[in-house]
Design an enzyme around this catalytic site. Structure first.
Site, PDB file in Angstrom:
ATOM      1  N   TYR B 291       0.632  -1.057   0.376  1.00  0.00           N
ATOM      2  CA  TYR B 291       0.101   0.245  -0.206  1.00  0.00           C
ATOM      3  C   TYR B 291       1.126   1.200   0.012  1.00  0.00           C
ATOM      4  O   TYR B 291       1.919   1.329   0.682  1.00  0.00           O
ATOM      5  CB  TYR B 291      -1.146  -0.378   0.882  1.00  0.00           C
ATOM      6  CG  TYR B 291      -2.074   1.178   1.106  1.00  0.00           C
ATOM      7  CD1 TYR B 291      -3.076   0.285   0.161  1.00  0.00           C
ATOM      8  CD2 TYR B 291      -1.648   2.152   2.043  1.00  0.00           C
ATOM      9  CE1 TYR B 291      -4.225   1.679   0.309  1.00  0.00           C
ATOM     10  CE2 TYR B 291      -2.619   2.765   1.589  1.00  0.00           C
ATOM     11  CZ  TYR B 291      -3.980   3.178   1.369  1.00  0.00           C
ATOM     12  OH  TYR B 291      -4.920   4.222   0.968  1.00  0.00           O
ATOM     13  N   TYR B 342      -6.034   4.748  -6.831  1.00  0.00           N
ATOM     14  CA  TYR B 342      -6.382   4.380  -6.328  1.00  0.00           C
ATOM     15  C   TYR B 342      -7.752   4.168  -5.794  1.00  0.00           C
ATOM     16  O   TYR B 342      -8.949   4.606  -5.711  1.00  0.00           O
ATOM     17  CB  TYR B 342      -6.430   6.160  -5.227  1.00  0.00           C
ATOM     18  CG  TYR B 342      -6.554   5.704  -4.055  1.00  0.00           C
ATOM     19  CD1 TYR B 342      -5.514   5.528  -3.033  1.00  0.00           C
ATOM     20  CD2 TYR B 342      -7.764   6.606  -3.071  1.00  0.00           C
ATOM     21  CE1 TYR B 342      -5.211   5.335  -1.780  1.00  0.00           C
ATOM     22  CE2 TYR B 342      -7.333   6.813  -1.884  1.00  0.00           C
ATOM     23  CZ  TYR B 342      -6.188   6.064  -1.082  1.00  0.00           C
ATOM     24  OH  TYR B 342      -6.417   5.389   0.063  1.00  0.00           O
TER      25      TYR B 342
END
Ligand SMILES: [Zn+2]
Lengths: 138, 389
Positions: B291, B342
């Site tokens: 991430y 995203y």
């Protein structure tokens, strides 16, 4: 940016848990919680102690002596109040008793920010109810 | 002390919408598109789905489990749930999907995330006139957004370990290079370290190109038992290990700075447990999907997951060790949140599956183990996927 952002500076909602902090600040004292059982100072305010699980604590005045722990200067997009004043500096300071607080420095130019610099708590009245704890050179 | 149903379940289908600035459809519609595609990929039907797990953000209910179940025609849900903490929850829906299947509570579980983050408002822009909880001690000073919070943590990391803006920029450059081969990626034009450093400052020391994209899109995966997976259409990505991790006295991002050691991050705990669950260590991992909402977070993940010692990730990145194809541990071969899309890191789960199948646009040769790790700085989660159970 959405047009429905608040125009003014956001203010704290004062709760039963946090009211002693804001009352002390209004009286120009910096108080944090201290665990009655293990003596750990803590901030932000909590009901229980992460070190020993005790729920007994006392709001305790601290010296206000601190060091700059980290900082940033933020640029738009920002809430309108801060956008008008950008770049807006933010600081995190470490009190000599241990806890760290997010804050703003007063009387320090952006190019003078240095991690470890000595600071002292100060107080900035925003309105009749809210006084923010800020820091100046110590 | 930690356990998991090692290799008892597998990801057998993946699906995704396009990733764009404004997709023009609701998160419910994009959820359905991604889920249908994942089921088609697995050669399973909506009627067989009996569990749904999702990443959720408080206040979003358009794609709640009941809305999705009804519109999907999944009429016999036995297990469901939503997981918060934003990018920290990136792997959590898959962790729970696997648990539901492994315990026998469900047989075909779908995990998904839909987010209109490109066209929707930034969460912090909804800051009210009065702020509560830890925000009461932050917002009045001007601290409201994740990039500001992470800038404060990043500056301290630079101070303690000597990391540099150039090292953070190398992460963005490496991932953009990977994205240049990926037709799904939102940004595909290669960039240089100089491009990152000369991009607009957002929160010193973080520049625009250190920050993730803001895109619309949805992703879904299908989890079923390993026994069933062997008879399905795709190469199974067996779930060898799964974990969540929080650690002591954790707040959200900036709250790391209220802990005794800010770098005692949740990912350390997720890492410890996912490796123990799978009986693996970093030396077993062929590709890592980290991430990466801001570039420094990749350095913290490299350290947390044992690819380097604390404080050494900057040099590790600078030496090209995360670069595909020749680096020691290729990272974010799809381009990640910095260049592909995203979707709160759920697109990283899909890329982990592609690597196991051998279908990535930056395929790591003979990849047999993929690590997928959620955000380092908030209550976190992780998966270890492998080709052979
Ligand atoms: Zn205590």
């Amino acid at each position: 940016m959405t047009s429905d952002m608040i125009a003014e500076r956001p203010l704290p909602e004062i709760t039963e848990l946090t009211e002693p902090f804001w009352t002390a600040a209004k009286a120009r004292r910096l108080e944090v919680q201290r665990c009655d059982d293990c003596g750990t100072y803590r901030f932000p305010p909590e009901y229980g102690c992460a070190a020993c699980s005790s729920t007994a604590y006392t709001w305790t005045e601290v010296s206000g002596r601190a060091e700059l722990y980290t900082w940033t200067a933020v640029h738009p997009p920002l809430l309108p109040y801060f956008a008008e004043r950008a770049p807006w500096p933010l600081a995190v300071v470490q009190l000599e008793e241990g806890p760290r607080l997010t804050t703003n420095l007063t009387g320090v130019d952006l190019d003078e920010y240095e991690i470890g610099m000595a600071l002292q708590a100060d107080f900035e009245d925003l309105d009749d109810e809210i006084t923010l704890v800020v820091f100046r050179r110590g | 002390m930690t356990g998991f149903a090692r290799d008892k379940t597998a990801i057998v289908g993946i699906g995704t919408t396009e990733y764009v600035k404004n997709i023009g459809r609701s998160e419910l519609e994009t959820s359905l598109e991604a889920i249908h595609q994942a089921l088609d990929d697995a050669a399973l039907t909506p009627a067989e789905v009996d569990a749904l797990y999702k990443i959720e953000t408080p206040g979003e209910d358009g794609n709640s489990e009941l809305n999705v179940a009804r519109n999907l025609g999944a009429n016999n849900l036995r297990a469901w749930g939503g997981f918060g903490y934003g990018g920290g929850g990136a792997c959590a829906p898959v962790v729970y999907a696997a648990m539901a299947v492994a315990t026998g509570m469900a047989s075909v579980a779908v995990a998904f995330r839909a987010r209109n983050r490109g066209s929707g408002a930034r969460p912090w822009s909804k800051t009210g006139a009065r702020v509560r909880d830890t925000g009461a001690f932050e917002a009045p000073y001007g601290l409201v957004s994740p990039v500001q919070q992470l800038a404060l943590v990043t500056r301290r990391y630079m101070h303690e370990y000597g990391a540099t803006s150039e090292q953070f920029a190398r992460v963005s450059v490496s991932q953009r290079s990977n994205a240049s081969r990926n037709p799904r990626a939102f940004f595909r034009d290669p960039i240089t370290v100089e491009d990152v450093l000369s991009s607009r400052m957002i929160a010193d020391p973080l520049h625009l190109l250190d920050c993730s994209l803001e895109t619309d899109g949805a992703c879904a995966v299908v989890v079923t038992s390993a026994d069933r997976a062997r008879d399905l259409k795709q190469t199974p990505a067996y779930i060898a290990g799964a974990s969540q991790g929080m650690g002591p006295r954790h707040y959200m991002m900036n709250g790391l700075l209220y802990k005794d050691d800010p770098f005692d991050m949740p990912s350390l705990y997720a890492a410890r447990d996912v490796y123990a669950a799978a009986g693996m260590g970093p030396e077993d991992v062929d590709v890592a999907l980290f991430y990466d909402v801001f570039s420094p977070m990749v350095l913290w993940q490299l350290e947390a997951y044992g690819f380097c010692q604390p404080g050494e990730a900057g040099a590790f990145v600078e030496e090209g060790k995360i670069d595909w194809p020749d680096g020691e541990i290729p990272v974010n071969t799809h381009g990640g949140s910095l260049s592909e899309a995203y979707v709160h890191g759920f697109n990283h789960v899909l890329e982990g599956v592609r690597q196991i199948r051998g279908t990535s646009t930056c395929q790591v040769e003979d990849a047999s183990v993929a690590l997928v790790a959620a955000a380092a700085v908030v209550p976190s989660s992780a998966l270890l996927l492998r080709r052979q159970a």
